[in-house]
Write a protein that holds these residues in place. Structure first.
Motif, PDB file in Angstrom:
ATOM      1  N   ILE A   1       0.853  -1.189   0.000  1.00 29.37           N
ATOM      2  CA  ILE A   1       0.000   0.000   0.000  1.00 29.37           C
ATOM      3  C   ILE A   1       0.894   1.246   0.000  1.00 29.37           C
ATOM      4  O   ILE A   1       1.647   1.480   0.945  1.00 29.37           O
ATOM      5  CB  ILE A   1      -0.920   0.032   1.239  1.00 29.37           C
ATOM      6  CG1 ILE A   1      -1.798  -1.216   1.277  1.00 29.37           C
ATOM      7  CG2 ILE A   1      -1.785   1.288   1.232  1.00 29.37           C
ATOM      8  CD1 ILE A   1      -2.619  -1.339   2.546  1.00 29.37           C
ATOM      9  N   PRO A   2       0.849   2.081  -1.028  1.00 29.11           N
ATOM     10  CA  PRO A   2       1.711   3.268  -1.074  1.00 29.11           C
ATOM     11  C   PRO A   2       1.366   4.256   0.038  1.00 29.11           C
ATOM     12  O   PRO A   2       0.223   4.310   0.513  1.00 29.11           O
ATOM     13  CB  PRO A   2       1.402   3.872  -2.452  1.00 29.11           C
ATOM     14  CG  PRO A   2       0.748   2.795  -3.230  1.00 29.11           C
ATOM     15  CD  PRO A   2       0.020   1.944  -2.234  1.00 29.11           C
ATOM     16  N   PRO A   3       2.340   5.052   0.451  1.00 28.32           N
ATOM     17  CA  PRO A   3       2.077   6.050   1.500  1.00 28.32           C
ATOM     18  C   PRO A   3       0.959   7.019   1.133  1.00 28.32           C
ATOM     19  O   PRO A   3       0.287   7.564   2.027  1.00 28.32           O
ATOM     20  CB  PRO A   3       3.425   6.788   1.619  1.00 28.32           C
ATOM     21  CG  PRO A   3       4.433   5.809   1.144  1.00 28.32           C
ATOM     22  CD  PRO A   3       3.759   5.023   0.057  1.00 28.32           C
ATOM     23  N   GLU A   4       0.739   7.237  -0.172  1.00 30.21           N
ATOM     24  CA  GLU A   4      -0.279   8.200  -0.601  1.00 30.21           C
ATOM     25  C   GLU A   4      -1.701   7.725  -0.319  1.00 30.21           C
ATOM     26  O   GLU A   4      -2.640   8.528  -0.349  1.00 30.21           O
ATOM     27  CB  GLU A   4      -0.127   8.472  -2.103  1.00 30.21           C
ATOM     28  CG  GLU A   4       1.142   9.199  -2.484  1.00 30.21           C
ATOM     29  CD  GLU A   4       2.357   8.305  -2.611  1.00 30.21           C
ATOM     30  OE1 GLU A   4       3.435   8.818  -2.959  1.00 30.21           O
ATOM     31  OE2 GLU A   4       2.258   7.072  -2.363  1.00 30.21           O
ATOM     32  N   ILE A   5      -1.897   6.429  -0.091  1.00 27.34           N
ATOM     33  CA  ILE A   5      -3.228   5.912   0.245  1.00 27.34           C
ATOM     34  C   ILE A   5      -3.406   5.974   1.760  1.00 27.34           C
ATOM     35  O   ILE A   5      -2.646   5.362   2.510  1.00 27.34           O
ATOM     36  CB  ILE A   5      -3.410   4.476  -0.262  1.00 27.34           C
ATOM     37  CG1 ILE A   5      -3.470   4.464  -1.793  1.00 27.34           C
ATOM     38  CG2 ILE A   5      -4.680   3.843   0.319  1.00 27.34           C
ATOM     39  CD1 ILE A   5      -3.695   3.098  -2.407  1.00 27.34           C
ATOM     40  N   GLY A   6      -4.416   6.714   2.193  1.00 23.85           N
ATOM     41  CA  GLY A   6      -4.584   6.928   3.624  1.00 23.85           C
ATOM     42  C   GLY A   6      -5.721   6.156   4.262  1.00 23.85           C
ATOM     43  O   GLY A   6      -5.794   6.080   5.500  1.00 23.85           O
ATOM     44  N   ARG A   7      -6.611   5.580   3.451  1.00 30.41           N
ATOM     45  CA  ARG A   7      -7.781   4.876   4.000  1.00 30.41           C
ATOM     46  C   ARG A   7      -7.676   3.393   3.685  1.00 30.41           C
ATOM     47  O   ARG A   7      -7.392   3.009   2.551  1.00 30.41           O
ATOM     48  CB  ARG A   7      -9.062   5.448   3.394  1.00 30.41           C
ATOM     49  CG  ARG A   7     -10.349   4.763   3.854  1.00 30.41           C
ATOM     50  CD  ARG A   7     -11.540   5.333   3.109  1.00 30.41           C
ATOM     51  NE  ARG A   7     -12.773   4.620   3.390  1.00 30.41           N
ATOM     52  CZ  ARG A   7     -13.906   4.773   2.694  1.00 30.41           C
ATOM     53  NH1 ARG A   7     -13.948   5.615   1.673  1.00 30.41           N
ATOM     54  NH2 ARG A   7     -14.994   4.078   3.012  1.00 30.41           N
ATOM     55  N   VAL A   8      -7.917   2.571   4.702  1.00 35.81           N
ATOM     56  CA  VAL A   8      -7.840   1.121   4.536  1.00 35.81           C
ATOM     57  C   VAL A   8      -9.142   0.483   5.004  1.00 35.81           C
ATOM     58  O   VAL A   8      -9.682   0.840   6.063  1.00 35.81           O
ATOM     59  CB  VAL A   8      -6.652   0.534   5.320  1.00 35.81           C
ATOM     60  CG1 VAL A   8      -6.714  -0.987   5.349  1.00 35.81           C
ATOM     61  CG2 VAL A   8      -5.340   0.981   4.697  1.00 35.81           C
ATOM     62  N   ILE A   9      -9.635  -0.457   4.198  1.00 36.13           N
ATOM     63  CA  ILE A   9     -10.858  -1.192   4.524  1.00 36.13           C
ATOM     64  C   ILE A   9     -10.493  -2.659   4.679  1.00 36.13           C
ATOM     65  O   ILE A   9      -9.922  -3.260   3.762  1.00 36.13           O
ATOM     66  CB  ILE A   9     -11.914  -1.009   3.414  1.00 36.13           C
ATOM     67  CG1 ILE A   9     -12.296   0.477   3.294  1.00 36.13           C
ATOM     68  CG2 ILE A   9     -13.153  -1.864   3.689  1.00 36.13           C
ATOM     69  CD1 ILE A   9     -12.912   0.832   1.964  1.00 36.13           C
ATOM     70  N   LEU A  10     -10.775  -3.225   5.844  1.00 39.23           N
ATOM     71  CA  LEU A  10     -10.511  -4.639   6.100  1.00 39.23           C
ATOM     72  C   LEU A  10     -11.827  -5.399   6.005  1.00 39.23           C
ATOM     73  O   LEU A  10     -12.793  -5.071   6.708  1.00 39.23           O
ATOM     74  CB  LEU A  10      -9.903  -4.833   7.497  1.00 39.23           C
ATOM     75  CG  LEU A  10      -8.607  -4.083   7.792  1.00 39.23           C
ATOM     76  CD1 LEU A  10      -8.130  -4.403   9.219  1.00 39.23           C
ATOM     77  CD2 LEU A  10      -7.520  -4.419   6.785  1.00 39.23           C
ATOM     78  N   LEU A  11     -11.868  -6.406   5.116  1.00 39.82           N
ATOM     79  CA  LEU A  11     -13.064  -7.227   4.952  1.00 39.82           C
ATOM     80  C   LEU A  11     -12.889  -8.542   5.690  1.00 39.82           C
ATOM     81  O   LEU A  11     -11.802  -9.108   5.753  1.00 39.82           O
ATOM     82  CB  LEU A  11     -13.326  -7.509   3.476  1.00 39.82           C
ATOM     83  CG  LEU A  11     -13.539  -6.309   2.551  1.00 39.82           C
ATOM     84  CD1 LEU A  11     -13.925  -6.783   1.154  1.00 39.82           C
ATOM     85  CD2 LEU A  11     -14.583  -5.352   3.098  1.00 39.82           C
TER      86      LEU A  11
END
Length: 262
Positions: A210-220
């Motif tokens: 996940i690149p540093p530029e992605i700030g939101r994470v969704i765990l399924l």
């Protein structure tokens, strides 16, 4: 348009054969906000992708909402122009002798590969060449697709997804079957796309990509959203250990997450 929803799902149940793949599922994704979606096998990632690309629909219930680009009914043809999707299995859809440039051009006709009766305008060819150049593989455009390295083929597939100038780009397990060098090259491509303002949905098994530029994470988990949070709140030892069923330890460096056995 930024920050308005392009996907709204509320209380949705989706069946895949006899299996309830998503249950009471709710999620909103917005323009201008890139996200990473993680989960173990069977968590519902592939079904969510099929909802996002319009290939499946939820069970009909009064309380269920499923909107793409603010529409509850959509055409797959329109979605192809608004959402660019790259999946690992796309590589196998093309003949080995397919010209790499035609892999990209054929996307403009919703096809996988060039057929004899396809005709392309100068504008079509310019769009394909621009997408290919953007991915840094213009010097390979005349080569047979099957002779390219796995990383080079993945770049042509991303060019294929970008040729329509879509509003959203979806990358499903982008590093699958790539060696270290190709995976690093693909990461550079993702970061450049993010820097240029693309809305990116990254579906992965690996928090470390996940690149540093992605700030939101969704765990399924088991067909539902376990966590939807900023990256550092979602990617924690306890949460990931429970999700993947083994002790894990998370460390951070310059916005990158590294996960090792705990």
């Amino acid at each position: 348009m930024d920050h308005e929803p392009f996907l709204e799902i509320r209380d949705a149940t989706v069946w895949r054969g006899e299996t309830r793949a998503l249950r009471d599922f709710s999620l909103t994704l917005r323009h201008g906000e890139s996200v990473a979606i993680l989960g173990p096998n069977g968590a519902g990632k592939s079904t969510l992708l099929k909802l996002l690309t319009g290939e499946v629909r939820p069970e009909a219930n009064p309380q269920t909402v499923c909107r793409l680009f603010d529409e509850e009914l959509w055409s797959l043809e329109e979605l192809r122009h608004r959402i660019g999707v790259v999946m690992p299995e796309d590589v196998a859809r093309f003949e080995r002798e397919e010209v790499a440039r035609d892999v990209v051009l054929s996307s403009l006709r919703g096809a996988f590969g060039r057929t004899r009766d396809m005709r392309f305008s100068a504008k079509d060819r310019a769009a394909a060449d621009a997408a290919i150049s953007r991915l840094g593989v213009a010097h390979l455009a005349a080569r047979a697709f099957g002779t390219l390295s796995s990383g080079e083929r993945r770049r042509f597939l991303i060019a294929r997804a970008l040729v329509h100038d879509p509003e959203v780009l979806v990358l499903d397990e982008p590093s699958t079957a790539l060696d270290f060098t190709a995976a690093m090259g693909l990461t550079s491509v993702m970061r450049e796309l993010l820097d240029h303002g693309h809305t990116l949905v990254l579906v992965t098994h690996h928090p470390g990509e996940i690149p540093p530029e992605i700030g939101r994470v969704i765990l399924l988990e088991k067909g539902g959203v376990r966590v939807d949070a900023p990256k550092r709140k979602a990617l924690k030892n306890e949460l990931l250990s429970e999700l993947f069923g083994l002790p894990l330890r998370v460390t951070w460096s310059d916005g990158w997450c590294e996960v090792r056995p705990g």
